[in-house]
Design a protein around this motif. Structure first.
Motif, mmCIF file in Angstrom:
data_model
loop_
_atom_site.group_PDB
_atom_site.id
_atom_site.type_symbol
_atom_site.label_atom_id
_atom_site.label_comp_id
_atom_site.label_asym_id
_atom_site.label_seq_id
_atom_site.Cartn_x
_atom_site.Cartn_y
_atom_site.Cartn_z
ATOM 1 N N ASN A 157 0.813 -1.217 0.000
ATOM 2 C CA ASN A 157 0.000 0.000 0.000
ATOM 3 C C ASN A 157 0.846 1.266 0.000
ATOM 4 O OD1 ASN A 157 0.950 -0.634 2.547
ATOM 5 N ND2 ASN A 157 -0.757 0.325 3.610
ATOM 6 N N ARG A 158 2.156 1.144 0.006
ATOM 7 C CA ARG A 158 3.047 2.301 -0.003
ATOM 8 C C ARG A 158 3.237 2.794 -1.430
ATOM 9 N NH1 ARG A 158 7.205 3.779 3.581
ATOM 10 N NH2 ARG A 158 7.471 6.041 3.373
ATOM 11 N N HIS A 159 3.126 4.112 -1.635
ATOM 12 C CA HIS A 159 3.296 4.688 -2.964
ATOM 13 C C HIS A 159 4.768 4.669 -3.366
ATOM 14 C CE1 HIS A 159 3.037 7.706 -6.240
ATOM 15 N NE2 HIS A 159 1.794 7.240 -6.349
ATOM 16 N N ASP A 160 5.016 4.680 -4.681
ATOM 17 C CA ASP A 160 6.393 4.630 -5.171
ATOM 18 C C ASP A 160 7.188 5.872 -4.790
ATOM 19 O OD1 ASP A 160 5.993 2.174 -6.301
ATOM 20 O OD2 ASP A 160 5.563 2.928 -8.303
ATOM 21 N N SER A 161 6.547 7.020 -4.829
ATOM 22 C CA SER A 161 7.271 8.276 -4.658
ATOM 23 C C SER A 161 8.003 8.383 -3.319
ATOM 24 C CB SER A 161 6.305 9.450 -4.842
ATOM 25 O OG SER A 161 6.989 10.681 -4.753
ATOM 26 N N PRO A 162 7.401 8.040 -2.161
ATOM 27 C CA PRO A 162 8.159 8.130 -0.901
ATOM 28 C C PRO A 162 9.324 7.154 -0.804
ATOM 29 C CG PRO A 162 5.798 8.091 -0.484
ATOM 30 C CD PRO A 162 5.983 7.736 -1.920
ATOM 31 N N LEU A 163 9.335 6.112 -1.639
ATOM 32 C CA LEU A 163 10.422 5.132 -1.597
ATOM 33 C C LEU A 163 11.599 5.528 -2.470
ATOM 34 C CD1 LEU A 163 8.383 1.792 -1.766
ATOM 35 C CD2 LEU A 163 9.289 2.934 0.251
ATOM 36 N N LEU A 164 11.478 6.631 -3.211
ATOM 37 C CA LEU A 164 12.558 7.036 -4.110
ATOM 38 C C LEU A 164 13.821 7.410 -3.342
ATOM 39 C CD1 LEU A 164 13.670 7.781 -6.879
ATOM 40 C CD2 LEU A 164 12.566 10.030 -6.639
ATOM 41 N N GLU A 165 13.679 8.236 -2.311
ATOM 42 C CA GLU A 165 14.860 8.681 -1.557
ATOM 43 C C GLU A 165 15.574 7.520 -0.868
ATOM 44 O OE1 GLU A 165 16.129 12.105 1.730
ATOM 45 O OE2 GLU A 165 14.026 11.781 1.175
ATOM 46 N N PRO A 166 14.883 6.640 -0.108
ATOM 47 C CA PRO A 166 15.612 5.507 0.496
ATOM 48 C C PRO A 166 16.217 4.562 -0.538
ATOM 49 C CG PRO A 166 13.247 5.299 0.851
ATOM 50 C CD PRO A 166 13.482 6.678 0.336
ATOM 51 N N THR A 167 15.611 4.463 -1.722
ATOM 52 C CA THR A 167 16.193 3.607 -2.758
ATOM 53 C C THR A 167 17.503 4.180 -3.272
ATOM 54 O OG1 THR A 167 13.978 2.904 -3.424
ATOM 55 C CG2 THR A 167 15.762 2.485 -4.963
ATOM 56 N N LEU A 168 17.553 5.491 -3.466
ATOM 57 C CA LEU A 168 18.802 6.123 -3.889
ATOM 58 C C LEU A 168 19.860 6.034 -2.795
ATOM 59 C CD1 LEU A 168 17.415 9.300 -5.707
ATOM 60 C CD2 LEU A 168 18.280 7.193 -6.747
ATOM 61 N N GLU A 169 19.447 6.146 -1.533
ATOM 62 C CA GLU A 169 20.402 6.000 -0.432
ATOM 63 C C GLU A 169 20.950 4.575 -0.377
ATOM 64 O OE1 GLU A 169 21.663 8.278 1.476
ATOM 65 O OE2 GLU A 169 20.476 9.876 0.536
ATOM 66 N N ALA A 170 20.074 3.584 -0.588
ATOM 67 C CA ALA A 170 20.544 2.190 -0.616
ATOM 68 C C ALA A 170 21.510 1.960 -1.765
ATOM 69 C CB ALA A 170 19.349 1.244 -0.721
ATOM 70 N N THR A 171 21.284 2.644 -2.888
ATOM 71 C CA THR A 171 22.197 2.529 -4.031
ATOM 72 C C THR A 171 23.576 3.060 -3.671
ATOM 73 O OG1 THR A 171 20.354 2.727 -5.581
ATOM 74 C CG2 THR A 171 22.563 3.202 -6.416
ATOM 75 N N LYS A 172 23.623 4.191 -2.986
ATOM 76 C CA LYS A 172 24.915 4.758 -2.586
ATOM 77 C C LYS A 172 25.636 3.846 -1.607
ATOM 78 C CE LYS A 172 23.291 9.533 -3.187
ATOM 79 N NZ LYS A 172 23.022 10.827 -2.513
ATOM 80 N N GLU A 173 24.895 3.188 -0.727
ATOM 81 C CA GLU A 173 25.523 2.276 0.229
ATOM 82 C C GLU A 173 26.125 1.055 -0.465
ATOM 83 O OE1 GLU A 173 22.670 1.229 3.128
ATOM 84 O OE2 GLU A 173 22.494 3.251 3.990
ATOM 85 N N GLN A 174 25.498 0.611 -1.549
ATOM 86 C CA GLN A 174 25.960 -0.597 -2.222
ATOM 87 C C GLN A 174 27.110 -0.335 -3.188
ATOM 88 O OE1 GLN A 174 24.324 -2.623 0.080
ATOM 89 N NE2 GLN A 174 24.502 -4.037 -1.623
ATOM 90 N N VAL A 175 27.092 0.795 -3.887
ATOM 91 C CA VAL A 175 28.106 1.051 -4.919
ATOM 92 C C VAL A 175 29.073 2.154 -4.536
ATOM 93 C CG1 VAL A 175 26.526 0.298 -6.707
ATOM 94 C CG2 VAL A 175 26.658 2.720 -6.169
ATOM 95 N N GLY A 176 28.816 2.863 -3.448
ATOM 96 C CA GLY A 176 29.689 3.962 -3.068
ATOM 97 C C GLY A 176 29.244 5.272 -3.697
ATOM 98 N N ALA A 177 30.201 6.160 -3.904
ATOM 99 C CA ALA A 177 29.889 7.477 -4.458
ATOM 100 C C ALA A 177 29.439 7.357 -5.911
ATOM 101 C CB ALA A 177 31.111 8.383 -4.359
ATOM 102 N N LEU A 178 28.422 8.121 -6.271
ATOM 103 C CA LEU A 178 27.909 8.138 -7.632
ATOM 104 C C LEU A 178 28.566 9.254 -8.422
ATOM 105 C CD1 LEU A 178 24.094 7.591 -6.919
ATOM 106 C CD2 LEU A 178 25.747 5.908 -7.723
ATOM 107 N N PRO A 179 28.562 9.183 -9.759
ATOM 108 C CA PRO A 179 29.141 10.266 -10.561
ATOM 109 C C PRO A 179 28.428 11.597 -10.322
ATOM 110 C CG PRO A 179 28.759 8.291 -11.893
ATOM 111 C CD PRO A 179 28.092 8.052 -10.567
ATOM 112 N N GLU A 180 29.083 12.668 -10.726
ATOM 113 C CA GLU A 180 28.495 13.992 -10.533
ATOM 114 C C GLU A 180 27.275 14.201 -11.413
ATOM 115 O OE1 GLU A 180 31.466 16.931 -11.087
ATOM 116 O OE2 GLU A 180 32.670 16.304 -9.352
#
Length: 283
Positions: free
Chosen positions: A155-178
């Motif tokens: 029942n959770r909308h996609d939009s509120p999950l965008l920020e934690p998904t990007l944070e999880a991406t940074k944790e897994q791959v490290g720093a992202l390009p500029e």
């Protein structure tokens, strides 16, 4: 009959075993100084792979040498240690070193699956008559390699999950390009999503509401293909786990297998090694 081909199972187990803490054959704190021998981690790991691939209950895949209670205890232990997330990060590191991750184009999308047993990550599904379901939000690179995963109720909308998904991406791959372009569907067409992208310093390609999807599919189709690959695992199509950490364990194990499969397929055209798989289909 193994649940996975050896070219996928063996490298996954090698990295998984290297992260496991050292344990003795017997329980060191037993009051009598002796106890039943501890079931080997490799044996339990193979049963966990069976549960992941086929989606069967632990009672159905248990054997005389490994009971369902042993599987549950070991899965809970591994989930609390966060081993699956670390193995996935190692797989991404190997892929980036040998092939190269396309981090300049990131696609994010959500997928709803069934969760009939309820639990910490279950919610009423809006697409399944209000039955309990699980939503996973996945970020992928330009070729569809799964990077970061977040799970929540259906029942959770996609939009509120965008920020934690990007944070999880940074944790897994490290720093992202500029310069990073985030490709999203019309479910993220909101001021909140654009604010999250702007605060992260990225640019966004968001589909507009009211326009036909095939016309504006853009580059985000790769994450939908990634969801399709992950849905090949029965434990993800129908989650029966009540613990949120165990749910994430299976999600990251599936993401690791998807990454390894893509790594092997793309490496066979560039490298040669002993035991290189000859088949083009790695199930």
């Amino acid at each position: 009959m193994p649940a996975l081909p050896s070219c996928l199972l063996e490298p996954l187990w090698d990295q998984f075993a290297a992260l496991l803490p050292a344990r003795g054959e017997f329980a060191a704190g037993h009051p009598l100084g002796c106890h039943r021998r501890r079931i080997d981690d490799r044996t339990v790991f193979e049963h966990v792979m069976l549960a992941l691939v086929h989606g069967s209950g632990y009672e159905r895949i248990s054997t005389p040498g490994c009971s369902d209670r042993t599987i549950r205890r070991r899965v809970k232990e591994w989930a609390e240690q966060g081993i699956a997330e670390r193995v996935h990060a190692l797989a991404l590191e190997a892929y980036d070193r040998m092939i190269g991750l396309g981090l300049d184009e990131i696609s994010v999308d959500g997928c709803i699956t069934k969760a009939p047993s309820g639990g910490e990550k279950a919610g009423r599904s809006p697409v399944d008559r209000g039955k309990l379901g699980l939503k996973r939000s996945v970020a992928s690179d330009a070729c569809g390699v799964p990077l970061g995963i977040v799970s929540d109720g259906a029942n959770r909308h996609d939009s509120p999950l965008l920020e934690p998904t990007l944070e999880a991406t940074k944790e897994q791959v490290g720093a992202l390009p500029e310069t990073v372009t985030v490709n999203l569907d019309c479910g993220y067409d909101s001021a909140k999503s654009r604010a999250v992208i702007g605060e992260s310093g990225f640019t966004a390609e968001i589909a507009r509401k009211g326009l036909p999807a095939p016309i504006q599919a853009g580059k985000r189709w790769v994450v939908e293909r990634t969801h399709s690959w992950m849905n090949n695992y029965g434990k993800l199509r129908r989650s029966t786990e009540r613990s949120g950490k165990v749910v994430d364990l299976y999600l990251y194990l599936a993401a690791t297998l998807v990454t390894l499969r893509m790594l092997i397929r793309r490496s066979t055209k560039r490298f040669r090694w002993d035991g290189r798989p000859t088949t083009r289909r790695l199930k």
